[in-house]
Design an enzyme around this catalytic site. Structure first.
Site, short mmCIF file in Angstrom:
data_model
loop_
_atom_site.label_atom_id
_atom_site.label_comp_id
_atom_site.label_asym_id
_atom_site.label_seq_id
_atom_site.Cartn_x
_atom_site.Cartn_y
_atom_site.Cartn_z
N ASP A 357 0.82 -1.21 0.00
CA ASP A 357 0.00 0.00 0.00
C ASP A 357 0.85 1.26 0.00
O ASP A 357 0.37 2.35 -0.33
CB ASP A 357 -0.92 0.00 1.22
CG ASP A 357 -1.86 -1.20 1.25
OD1 ASP A 357 -1.35 -2.33 1.25
OD2 ASP A 357 -3.08 -1.01 1.26
N GLU A 495 -4.67 -10.98 -6.44
CA GLU A 495 -4.83 -11.79 -5.23
C GLU A 495 -5.89 -12.89 -5.34
O GLU A 495 -5.86 -13.84 -4.56
CB GLU A 495 -5.11 -10.93 -3.99
CG GLU A 495 -3.95 -10.05 -3.59
CD GLU A 495 -4.17 -9.38 -2.26
OE1 GLU A 495 -3.21 -9.31 -1.48
OE2 GLU A 495 -5.29 -8.92 -1.98
N LYS A 616 -9.78 -9.31 -8.30
CA LYS A 616 -10.20 -8.61 -7.08
C LYS A 616 -10.00 -7.11 -7.24
O LYS A 616 -10.81 -6.31 -6.77
CB LYS A 616 -9.37 -9.13 -5.90
CG LYS A 616 -9.60 -8.40 -4.58
CD LYS A 616 -8.65 -8.94 -3.51
CE LYS A 616 -8.78 -8.18 -2.20
NZ LYS A 616 -7.82 -8.67 -1.19
N GLN A 617 -8.91 -6.74 -7.90
CA GLN A 617 -8.55 -5.33 -8.04
C GLN A 617 -7.62 -5.20 -9.24
O GLN A 617 -7.29 -6.18 -9.90
CB GLN A 617 -7.85 -4.85 -6.78
CG GLN A 617 -6.58 -5.62 -6.45
CD GLN A 617 -5.99 -5.26 -5.12
OE1 GLN A 617 -5.93 -4.09 -4.76
NE2 GLN A 617 -5.54 -6.26 -4.36
#
Length: 804
Positions: A357, A495, A616-617
């Site tokens: 992050d 992920e 997921k992203q």
């Protein structure tokens, strides 16, 4: 609605966890959740106090497997203040008859206030106002002021002011089957009639923590209240002073509690217990602490505030995100050996660990407080030896940084992960996300490019980059038949996918994001070497044993790395992605509603996302988020691929249709990518990203801790995304794409010593440098480049948007 105040009217036990997380107060070293002062952890309330970098490791056995987890430790609860009238029940908002209950978080001043009025047994009302701060100047200090007034009733007020030592790490439901007791008591003692001190020690890392709390009582004129009966109490793990006061109707008294929290290893201390007692002994009263605290917040807002249009709710959330970013990492964090936890210092989700992050956090800080970025990068550098050892143990060269990092840099990812949908523990393969190395490399480059900090590059940054490059070079396998390098056995940012459906071993081949960013990293190393003066370059290469043969291999990789494609020029998320099954999005939404965490749903059904074209992203799309189209075009050309930036929109749309947005980071990346091509959709996703925490859109995750990457990511979307800001080759270049919903943006950037003021609307960009003795900086926009000198303003008239 006020852009500088977060208000909660009424008491709602179902919403208390979210309020506690969002009303957390902190200073970059110490954070305390916004729990009610009388509360203990009870399923509704969760008072948590956390110290940056303070971890402890505990062991468990699950299904015969020995595991360990290192956690950021919940410290003794210093907030504890209980009260009652005439020997009635201790106040409990869940049981009391409330005439008023309001919580206000003042973002401008860093003050949390609670107002309440409750009915007394028999007759009368008790009115209470509480204010608290976690001091932004003295990071070891915090204070709680409570003002009481009896209305329509004379009576005896009893107050308990103490420290709750019986705390555990139980703030995350899915961790509650695991060991949670981190602290051992050392001492609890009364120092004088106003002061109590508690000393505890973590039971594995052996870090000593001391908390000293001073409680004083004042009348309505601010004079010490003389008629107070005091006695020491030690009950159910809470120690402190019990105070009795006789009040008449309308009389006001104020109880002031000032606390010092000192940890072994803190700078400029002898011993925690002694230092805590000394600090609280000389600490001023609440009003003076408040004055200096607010003054520091004023300074921080002068540097960090951004004014983004006229929508109060949008501005309020941006202010909230800035506020929590600064409470997690501030000037107080500088030179401390801590990273930026993905969930802030606001709760126990992810156990306080540091993830990738940072790639959404540090670029934002680069242009606000770059010395803070440097400090956070040093957290990684100090753990480089551990990363080297991990690479050696895996049979590789260089360094492998952990997917989850805590105290010493070892891999803290769970070996087993609990699926709350099924209640089953499954293997956790997330440590295969080697792209964490690439996030660190990207942050090093961004920091050096923004600051021109050659000393950091020479002594720390280059070494980090070289060891990261060595790892990927040793991981890359050359296929002579294809004349390509491959990277196998990894996971990408998505992920959801951690293996092929027909293989037993975890890991994927040729994750496109990983492969391309490896090439980018290698290319940047060569550029950075050129930045160094000849003597520094010679010394650095000698110290790092960077040979010509090694550099030749890296050059070869930058020309022959494999990148997978499928369909009409779509970059594949990994080799074989295009052969996976399409997923029934419509059917699953009809059956399950919220399918953000599609992986948990599928595993609970005995299925796996490894079979499907899902995400997921952002994964491939992270390439477009981190790199300009020109950079990506150069990389693809150097690799010999017939790819052009014209294929970016189709690639974005392809993956947009197959993404569940199961991460709070996902919407902001998509909002950034669509800022020019689809402004309406970009604004919709930006609004969604803004609401990630304030509305707890993932349904229960925010009470466990804010999502720091999503918060700073939205700030950076405004700061760099909508301004089109890029720092490259010592030029600050703007390419604005201000949303139609926003008439004007005002912000301040810190660049090469200048505090630049940026004013942007749809017709004009103005960049002003205040008077100083600093040299000029280069500013560019829409093909024009100007030298901006101190005391001057650079003005750029913007071409009308043809699609506007």
């Amino acid at each position: 609605m006020d852009a500088w105040t977060l208000n909660y009217e009424g008491y709602d036990p179902d919403d208390e966890g979210l309020r506690e997380a969002l009303c957390t107060l902190g200073n970059g070293v110490l954070c305390a959740r916004g729990a009610a002062s009388e509360a203990r952890a009870d399923g509704v309330h969760y008072p948590g106090t956390y110290r940056a970098g303070l971890f402890n490791r505990l062991g468990d056995e699950i299904d015969g497997v020995e595991i360990t987890n290192e956690s950021m430790v919940n410290l003794p609860n210093w907030l504890f203040v209980q009260f009652r009238v005439d020997d009635g029940p201790w106040f409990d908002p869940s049981e009391a008859v409330l005439h008023e209950y309001r919580v206000e978080l003042d973002l401008r001043r860093g003050v949390l206030t609670r107002h309440l009025r409750c009915a007394l047994e028999g007759e009368g009302t008790l009115a209470v106002t509480q204010r608290r701060v976690v001091h932004m100047v003295e990071p070891e200090l915090a204070a709680l002021e409570t003002t009481f007034r009896l209305e329509g009733h004379d009576g005896r007020l009893t107050i308990r002011s103490g420290i709750d030592t019986e705390v555990r790490n139980t703030g995350v439901e899915r961790y509650r089957e695991l060991a949670d007791l981190h602290l051992e008591p050392v001492a609890s003692e009364e120092l004088d009639e106003q002061t109590v001190r508690v000393v505890v020690e973590t039971n594995q890392s052996r870090i000593r923590i001391a908390e000293a709390a001073r409680t004083r009582v004042f009348d309505a004129d601010g004079e010490p209240q003389q008629e107070v009966a005091r006695r020491w109490f030690d009950e159910d793990g809470v120690v402190g002073h019990e105070l009795d006061l006789d009040l008449v109707a309308g009389q006001t008294i104020t109880v002031e509690k000032v606390v010092a929290i000192v940890v072994g290893g803190d700078p400029a201390i002898s011993e925690p217990a002694e230092s805590a007692a000394r600090k609280v002994g000389v600490a001023p009263g609440f009003d003076e602490l408040l004055r200096t605290h607010v003054a520091k917040w004023d300074q921080l807002w002068d540097r960090f505030e951004m004014r983004f249009g006229e929508r109060v709710r949008v501005q309020q959330i941006l202010n909230l995100h800035t506020f929590h970013a600064l409470q997690t990492a501030s000037h107080n964090t500088i030179d401390r050996d801590v990273g930026a936890p993905a969930r802030g210092l606001h709760g126990e989700a992810y156990r306080g660990h540091i993830f990738w992050d940072e790639v959404f956090i540090l670029p934002y800080l680069n242009l606000r407080m770059p010395v803070l970025t440097r400090s956070l990068l040093m957290y990684r550098y100090r753990r480089l030896d551990e990363a080297r050892a991990r690479a050696r143990n895996a049979g590789h060269e260089g360094a492998i940084f952990p997917w989850q990092s805590g105290s010493d840099g070892r891999e803290e990812s769970q070996e087993l992960h609990l699926n709350p949908k099924s209640g089953e523990w499954k293997p956790d393969n997330s440590q295969l996300q080697r792209h964490i190395n690439l996030a660190i490399a990207y942050n090093v480059w961004q920091y050096v490019e923004t600051t021109a900090d050659r000393d950091f590059l020479r002594y720390y940054g280059l070494e980090l980059l070289v060891e990261i490059a060595r790892f990927f070079s040793s991981l890359a396998e050359y296929d002579r038949l294809e004349d390509r390098y491959h990277i196998r056995g990894v996971m990408g940012p998505d992920e959801f996918h951690d293996a092929y459906p027909d293989r037993e071993d975890p890991g994927l081949d040729d994750n496109a994001y990983t492969n391309v960013m490896v090439v980018w990293t290698l290319q940047r190393i060569f550029e950075l070497l050129d930045l160094l003066p000849e003597h520094m370059r010679h010394d650095a290469c000698g110290e790092l044993d960077l040979t010509r043969a090694e550099r030749d291999r890296w050059q070869d990789i930058t020309r022959r790395m494999f990148v997978p494609f499928h369909g009409e020029g779509i970059i594949s998320q990994f080799a074989g992605y295009g052969e996976l099954e399409e997923f029934d999005w419509k059917g699953y939404r009809e059956r399950h509603g919220d399918i953000q965490r599609l992986d948990r749903i599928l595993h609970a059904e005995g299925d796996t996302p490894n079979r499907y074209k899902v995400a997921k992203q952002a994964d491939v799309l992270m390439l477009f988020y981190l790199l300009s189209s020109e950079e990506l075009d150069r990389i693809m050309s150097s690799l010999g691929y017939d790819w052009t930036p014209a294929q970016i929109p189709d690639t974005i749309e392809y993956y947009r249709q197959r993404t569940s947005h199961g991460s709070t980071l996902s919407a902001l990346v998509h909002a950034w990518l669509l800022a020019r091509s689809d402004r309406a959709r970009s604004w919709e996703l930006f609004d969604y990203a803004l609401r990630s925490d304030v509305a707890d859109i993932q349904g229960g995750t925010t009470p466990e801790g804010i999502h720091l990457g999503a918060m700073t990511g939205t700030l950076d979307l405004v700061q760099r995304g909508y301004t089109g800001l890029v720092v490259e080759e010592d030029v600050l270049t703007f390419d604005p794409a201000l949303p139609d919903e926003v008439p004007r943006l005002d912000l301040q950037l810190y660049y090469r010593g200048h505090h630049l003021r940026i004013a942007l609307d749809h017709a004009c960009l103005r960049v002003s440098a205040p008077p100083s003795g600093l040299g000029a900086v280069s500013i560019a926009c829409e093909g024009r480049r100007l030298e901006l000198r101190a005391g001057e303003t650079a003005t750029f008239e913007l071409e009308p948007d043809p699609d506007g």
